[in-house]
Write a protein that holds these residues in place. Structure first.
Motif, PDB file in Angstrom:
ATOM      1  N   ILE A   1       0.855  -1.188   0.000  1.00 32.33           N
ATOM      2  CA  ILE A   1       0.000   0.000   0.000  1.00 32.33           C
ATOM      3  C   ILE A   1       0.893   1.240   0.000  1.00 32.33           C
ATOM      4  O   ILE A   1       1.727   1.419   0.892  1.00 32.33           O
ATOM      5  N   TYR A   2       0.705   2.101  -0.986  1.00 34.27           N
ATOM      6  CA  TYR A   2       1.597   3.240  -1.196  1.00 34.27           C
ATOM      7  C   TYR A   2       0.803   4.547  -1.213  1.00 34.27           C
ATOM      8  O   TYR A   2      -0.372   4.578  -1.589  1.00 34.27           O
ATOM      9  N   PRO A   3       1.435   5.666  -0.790  1.00 31.30           N
ATOM     10  CA  PRO A   3       0.796   6.968  -0.967  1.00 31.30           C
ATOM     11  C   PRO A   3       0.560   7.217  -2.458  1.00 31.30           C
ATOM     12  O   PRO A   3       1.298   6.708  -3.311  1.00 31.30           O
ATOM     13  N   PHE A   4      -0.445   8.006  -2.758  1.00 32.49           N
ATOM     14  CA  PHE A   4      -0.937   8.136  -4.129  1.00 32.49           C
ATOM     15  C   PHE A   4       0.170   8.420  -5.140  1.00 32.49           C
ATOM     16  O   PHE A   4       0.211   7.820  -6.219  1.00 32.49           O
ATOM     17  N   PHE A   5       1.091   9.317  -4.829  1.00 34.07           N
ATOM     18  CA  PHE A   5       2.102   9.719  -5.806  1.00 34.07           C
ATOM     19  C   PHE A   5       3.353   8.844  -5.763  1.00 34.07           C
ATOM     20  O   PHE A   5       4.344   9.137  -6.441  1.00 34.07           O
ATOM     21  N   SER A   6       3.321   7.763  -4.997  1.00 30.35           N
ATOM     22  CA  SER A   6       4.486   6.869  -4.900  1.00 30.35           C
ATOM     23  C   SER A   6       4.293   5.572  -5.668  1.00 30.35           C
ATOM     24  O   SER A   6       5.083   4.635  -5.513  1.00 30.35           O
ATOM     25  N   GLY A   7       3.271   5.489  -6.477  1.00 33.81           N
ATOM     26  CA  GLY A   7       3.001   4.289  -7.267  1.00 33.81           C
ATOM     27  C   GLY A   7       2.115   4.632  -8.440  1.00 33.81           C
ATOM     28  O   GLY A   7       1.856   5.807  -8.725  1.00 33.81           O
ATOM     29  N   PRO A   8       1.641   3.609  -9.162  1.00 33.23           N
ATOM     30  CA  PRO A   8       0.782   3.884 -10.314  1.00 33.23           C
ATOM     31  C   PRO A   8      -0.515   4.573  -9.909  1.00 33.23           C
ATOM     32  O   PRO A   8      -1.081   4.276  -8.863  1.00 33.23           O
ATOM     33  N   GLU A   9      -0.984   5.491 -10.762  1.00 36.10           N
ATOM     34  CA  GLU A   9      -2.216   6.216 -10.464  1.00 36.10           C
ATOM     35  C   GLU A   9      -3.406   5.264 -10.430  1.00 36.10           C
ATOM     36  O   GLU A   9      -4.304   5.409  -9.598  1.00 36.10           O
ATOM     37  N   ILE A  10      -3.418   4.300 -11.353  1.00 40.04           N
ATOM     38  CA  ILE A  10      -4.459   3.266 -11.373  1.00 40.04           C
ATOM     39  C   ILE A  10      -3.762   1.918 -11.348  1.00 40.04           C
ATOM     40  O   ILE A  10      -2.970   1.606 -12.240  1.00 40.04           O
ATOM     41  N   THR A  11      -4.023   1.112 -10.347  1.00 39.23           N
ATOM     42  CA  THR A  11      -3.376  -0.185 -10.259  1.00 39.23           C
ATOM     43  C   THR A  11      -4.086  -1.199 -11.164  1.00 39.23           C
ATOM     44  O   THR A  11      -5.283  -1.090 -11.434  1.00 39.23           O
ATOM     45  N   GLN A  12      -3.327  -2.194 -11.596  1.00 42.31           N
ATOM     46  CA  GLN A  12      -3.883  -3.250 -12.444  1.00 42.31           C
ATOM     47  C   GLN A  12      -4.628  -4.308 -11.637  1.00 42.31           C
ATOM     48  O   GLN A  12      -5.440  -5.055 -12.183  1.00 42.31           O
ATOM     49  N   ASP A  13      -4.356  -4.362 -10.327  1.00 42.14           N
ATOM     50  CA  ASP A  13      -4.920  -5.437  -9.513  1.00 42.14           C
ATOM     51  C   ASP A  13      -6.368  -5.148  -9.139  1.00 42.14           C
ATOM     52  O   ASP A  13      -6.688  -4.077  -8.621  1.00 42.14           O
ATOM     53  N   LEU A  14      -7.233  -6.137  -9.412  1.00 44.65           N
ATOM     54  CA  LEU A  14      -8.663  -6.055  -9.137  1.00 44.65           C
ATOM     55  C   LEU A  14      -9.086  -7.297  -8.368  1.00 44.65           C
ATOM     56  O   LEU A  14      -8.343  -8.272  -8.278  1.00 44.65           O
ATOM     57  N   PHE A  15     -10.298  -7.280  -7.865  1.00 43.10           N
ATOM     58  CA  PHE A  15     -10.854  -8.515  -7.338  1.00 43.10           C
ATOM     59  C   PHE A  15     -11.044  -9.509  -8.486  1.00 43.10           C
ATOM     60  O   PHE A  15     -11.482  -9.134  -9.580  1.00 43.10           O
ATOM     61  N   CYS A  16     -10.708 -10.745  -8.232  1.00 44.08           N
ATOM     62  CA  CYS A  16     -10.872 -11.792  -9.239  1.00 44.08           C
ATOM     63  C   CYS A  16     -12.359 -12.135  -9.370  1.00 44.08           C
ATOM     64  O   CYS A  16     -12.968 -12.687  -8.445  1.00 44.08           O
ATOM     65  N   VAL A  17     -12.927 -11.797 -10.511  1.00 46.87           N
ATOM     66  CA  VAL A  17     -14.360 -12.003 -10.736  1.00 46.87           C
ATOM     67  C   VAL A  17     -14.687 -13.482 -10.904  1.00 46.87           C
ATOM     68  O   VAL A  17     -15.822 -13.912 -10.677  1.00 46.87           O
ATOM     69  N   GLY A  18     -13.684 -14.266 -11.274  1.00 45.86           N
ATOM     70  CA  GLY A  18     -13.901 -15.700 -11.449  1.00 45.86           C
ATOM     71  C   GLY A  18     -13.773 -16.498 -10.163  1.00 45.86           C
ATOM     72  O   GLY A  18     -13.948 -17.724 -10.174  1.00 45.86           O
ATOM     73  N   ASN A  19     -13.487 -15.833  -9.061  1.00 41.69           N
ATOM     74  CA  ASN A  19     -13.302 -16.500  -7.774  1.00 41.69           C
ATOM     75  C   ASN A  19     -14.558 -16.290  -6.922  1.00 41.69           C
ATOM     76  O   ASN A  19     -14.873 -15.166  -6.532  1.00 41.69           O
ATOM     77  N   PRO A  20     -15.288 -17.362  -6.587  1.00 40.37           N
ATOM     78  CA  PRO A  20     -16.508 -17.215  -5.765  1.00 40.37           C
ATOM     79  C   PRO A  20     -16.249 -16.529  -4.430  1.00 40.37           C
ATOM     80  O   PRO A  20     -17.140 -15.882  -3.876  1.00 40.37           O
ATOM     81  N   ALA A  21     -15.023 -16.635  -3.908  1.00 42.00           N
ATOM     82  CA  ALA A  21     -14.707 -16.015  -2.621  1.00 42.00           C
ATOM     83  C   ALA A  21     -14.769 -14.494  -2.689  1.00 42.00           C
ATOM     84  O   ALA A  21     -14.994 -13.832  -1.670  1.00 42.00           O
ATOM     85  N   SER A  22     -14.577 -13.912  -3.875  1.00 38.65           N
ATOM     86  CA  SER A  22     -14.685 -12.454  -4.022  1.00 38.65           C
ATOM     87  C   SER A  22     -16.105 -11.986  -3.728  1.00 38.65           C
ATOM     88  O   SER A  22     -16.324 -10.946  -3.095  1.00 38.65           O
ATOM     89  N   TYR A  23     -17.082 -12.738  -4.184  1.00 42.62           N
ATOM     90  CA  TYR A  23     -18.485 -12.388  -3.951  1.00 42.62           C
ATOM     91  C   TYR A  23     -18.841 -12.549  -2.469  1.00 42.62           C
ATOM     92  O   TYR A  23     -19.595 -11.750  -1.908  1.00 42.62           O
ATOM     93  N   ALA A  24     -18.275 -13.586  -1.842  1.00 33.29           N
ATOM     94  CA  ALA A  24     -18.514 -13.798  -0.410  1.00 33.29           C
ATOM     95  C   ALA A  24     -17.931 -12.646   0.402  1.00 33.29           C
ATOM     96  O   ALA A  24     -18.524 -12.208   1.404  1.00 33.29           O
ATOM     97  N   PHE A  25     -16.769 -12.148  -0.026  1.00 35.47           N
ATOM     98  CA  PHE A  25     -16.135 -11.007   0.645  1.00 35.47           C
ATOM     99  C   PHE A  25     -17.091  -9.812   0.661  1.00 35.47           C
ATOM    100  O   PHE A  25     -17.354  -9.221   1.718  1.00 35.47           O
ATOM    101  N   TYR A  26     -17.624  -9.467  -0.495  1.00 33.79           N
ATOM    102  CA  TYR A  26     -18.495  -8.296  -0.570  1.00 33.79           C
ATOM    103  C   TYR A  26     -19.835  -8.536   0.126  1.00 33.79           C
ATOM    104  O   TYR A  26     -20.425  -7.592   0.681  1.00 33.79           O
ATOM    105  N   LYS A  27     -20.282  -9.759   0.127  1.00 30.30           N
ATOM    106  CA  LYS A  27     -21.516 -10.048   0.863  1.00 30.30           C
ATOM    107  C   LYS A  27     -21.333  -9.772   2.348  1.00 30.30           C
ATOM    108  O   LYS A  27     -22.199  -9.144   2.991  1.00 30.30           O
ATOM    109  N   ASN A  28     -20.194 -10.205   2.904  1.00 27.90           N
ATOM    110  CA  ASN A  28     -19.914  -9.966   4.316  1.00 27.90           C
ATOM    111  C   ASN A  28     -19.725  -8.476   4.607  1.00 27.90           C
ATOM    112  O   ASN A  28     -20.237  -7.951   5.609  1.00 27.90           O
ATOM    113  N   VAL A  29     -18.988  -7.806   3.728  1.00 31.65           N
ATOM    114  CA  VAL A  29     -18.740  -6.379   3.916  1.00 31.65           C
ATOM    115  C   VAL A  29     -20.050  -5.595   3.895  1.00 31.65           C
ATOM    116  O   VAL A  29     -20.343  -4.808   4.798  1.00 31.65           O
TER     117      VAL A  29
END
Length: 517
Positions: free
Chosen positions: A277-305
């Motif tokens: 985790i980096y301060p905004f100007f110390s890394g890419p403005e938009i990161t490539q990493d997203l929640f994996c949409v093909g992983n059922p656990a991603s949906y469970a994460f948001y359900k709990n949240v």
């Protein structure tokens, strides 16, 4: 000229000057009267019991100004003489009010507690120069006689604070709520999660507050820029805001802008590891990493949240993000590509719309209306007109959504990004913002443009004094455009009222106005 005529003339001139320089946002209709109402410790307020909370808040602010508060009586026990009478008024719209000040009494009429609250705010703004005095125990505050009939143009009059890129203290959020209420704003949108931090306690997912709310150590970020809101903090903020008729709308970003969350749960990313985790100007403005949409656990994460978020925030709305979603990781992920084929999606980019649709089901089942940034409208096959589009982009994107029956909140970068410098967006530009973009309103715009909202992103100005500098006086111009009609748009008139507020309310509102705008 006789002495009596001279006194009368001075009274009329003073009355008009005070009115012209005082109320923000500008009321719908105002008619000056002759004379002055003397507000003093002898003044009493007569009000129904259900409106008592609004009067108690008024009394608290009056005491801060004058050193005294007014005696409160039941509406049915009216006294003659120096009184403020609050009663129900027939035909007055929601949040609207009528305020009549004569030398003998003040009468407020409204049909709901919001209208009473806003009428009392206008009354406070009519108070004279003495409010800026360091002297306490002011025996008499003179209020100019006037008739006001007022109601808001838009029901959505908002500000967003980005609490993710920089943690913003609960005390400052409450102070912002107090200031917003004084200018009749009614929506505070909290951007609680992003790449730079997850700021909300989720008890079922403890790693979010043990790891995701802190920058990587080697960046040596100040302690005050990091941290999270315990659920009790949120309850306190929500309760305080409700007293001032402000809704708190949470935003939980998905599926992008999620680096902080994925640091705690990297198995929910497509590659199993992510950047620190980096301060905004110390890394890419938009990161490539997203929640994996093909992983059922991603949906469970948001359900709990979302289950816990919904319990914390009683607002009928919840913001789910949805902006700036680069598909690179999904294109390279076997699980995501399998989902594309299984659901016959047109391309990988559609995974964003599919994911938003699925996680929103948890909110919709709890009778929450989902909000998303305007990119989600580009994948409208996955949403419907129950969704609200928050438009930070072009006028065409916003108007296209309106024409298809979507409710829209206008928050464009061109006029309402308050992290931008005053050279880019000055107060005059905010004041002159037209939410209809010059389009003739045939009823469609009025019914679907809910209102306007300024956005403050906290990656540049990160201390409270600098946030103040960016918000004020632009927030006052925002309030006027959100509340006031377009019948009287005069920037010079607004500027004179703004100057009055700078001079006479600095002490009581504790606002560090930008003096260079």
């Amino acid at each position: 000229m006789t002495k009596g005529l001279y006194v009368l003339l001075i009274s009329i001139i003073t009355n008009q000057t005070l009115v012209a320089q005082s109320i923000i946002p500008l009321p719908e209709k105002m008619n000056n009267r002759n004379g002055i109402f003397d507000l003093s410790i002898a003044t009493s307020i007569h009000v129904r019991k259900d409106m008592l909370p609004e009067v108690l808040q008024f009394n608290e602010q009056l005491k801060n100004i004058s050193g005294y508060e007014l005696r409160v009586n039941d509406e049915d026990n009216e006294e003659k003489g120096n009184t403020i009478i609050i009663k129900q008024g027939p035909g007055i719209t929601e949040e609207g009010y009528q305020l009549e000040v004569t030398p003998e009494k003040i009468t407020i009429q409204a049909n709901d507690d919001k209208g009473v609250f806003y009428a009392l705010i206008s009354l406070l703004q009519l108070l004279p120069n003495e409010v800026s005095s360091k002297r306490k125990d002011i025996s008499i505050l003179k209020i100019p006689a006037i008739d006001i009939s007022d109601h808001p143009r838009f029901k959505w009059r908002g500000l967003m604070l980005d609490c993710s890129r920089t943690f913003i203290s609960p005390s400052y959020i409450k102070e912002t709520i107090r200031r917003m209420a004084f200018y009749k704003l009614n929506i505070l949108h909290l951007h609680l999660t992003d790449d730079q931090g997850w700021r909300l306690e989720i008890k079922s997912l403890p790693e979010l507050t043990s790891r995701s709310c802190y920058f990587d150590r080697h960046f040596n970020e100040p302690k005050e820029f990091q941290g999270y809101y315990a659920q009790q903090d949120i309850r306190d903020i929500v309760e305080y805001a409700a007293q001032k008729h402000i809704q708190i709308i949470p935003e939980i970003e998905s599926p992008g802008h999620s680096l902080a969350a994925l640091n705690a749960y990297p198995e929910l990313s497509c590659v199993g590891h992510v950047l620190p985790i980096y301060p905004f100007f110390s890394g890419p403005e938009i990161t490539q990493d997203l929640f994996c949409v093909g992983n059922p656990a991603s949906y469970a994460f948001y359900k709990n949240v979302l289950a816990e978020v919904i319990r914390m925030f009683p607002s009928p709305y919840i913001h789910l993000g949805g902006d700036e979603v680069p598909p690179t990781r999904w294109e390279e992920c076997a699980k995501c590509q399998r989902l594309v084929k299984q659901n016959a999606l047109a391309d990988t980019r559609e995974l964003g719309g599919y994911f938003m649709q699925q996680i929103a089901l948890n909110a919709i089942k709890s009778n929450k209306r989902p909000i998303a940034w305007n990119e989600v409208f580009e994948q409208k096959k996955y949403i419907n007109t129950n969704w609200i589009i928050m438009n930070w982009g072009s006028s065409k994107a916003a108007l296209d959504a309106v024409k298809e029956g979507y409710d829209v909140v206008m928050a464009p970068t061109s006029h309402l990004y308050f992290d931008y410098t005053y050279e880019q967006i000055n107060t005059k530009k905010v004041f002159e913002f037209d939410p209809y973009y010059g389009e003739k309103d045939d009823g469609l715009l009025k019914s679907h443009i809910l209102g306007i909202q300024a956005l403050f992103w906290s990656h540049i100005d990160r201390t409270e004094s600098r946030i103040d500098y960016q918000l004020y006086p632009r927030l006052l111009a925002l309030a006027e455009r959100a509340w006031s009609s377009t019948n009287d748009i005069n920037y010079n008139n607004f500027k004179s009222r703004e100057e009055y507020h700078k001079e006479h309310w600095l002490k009581n509102m504790q606002i560090a106005f930008n003096g260079n705008d």
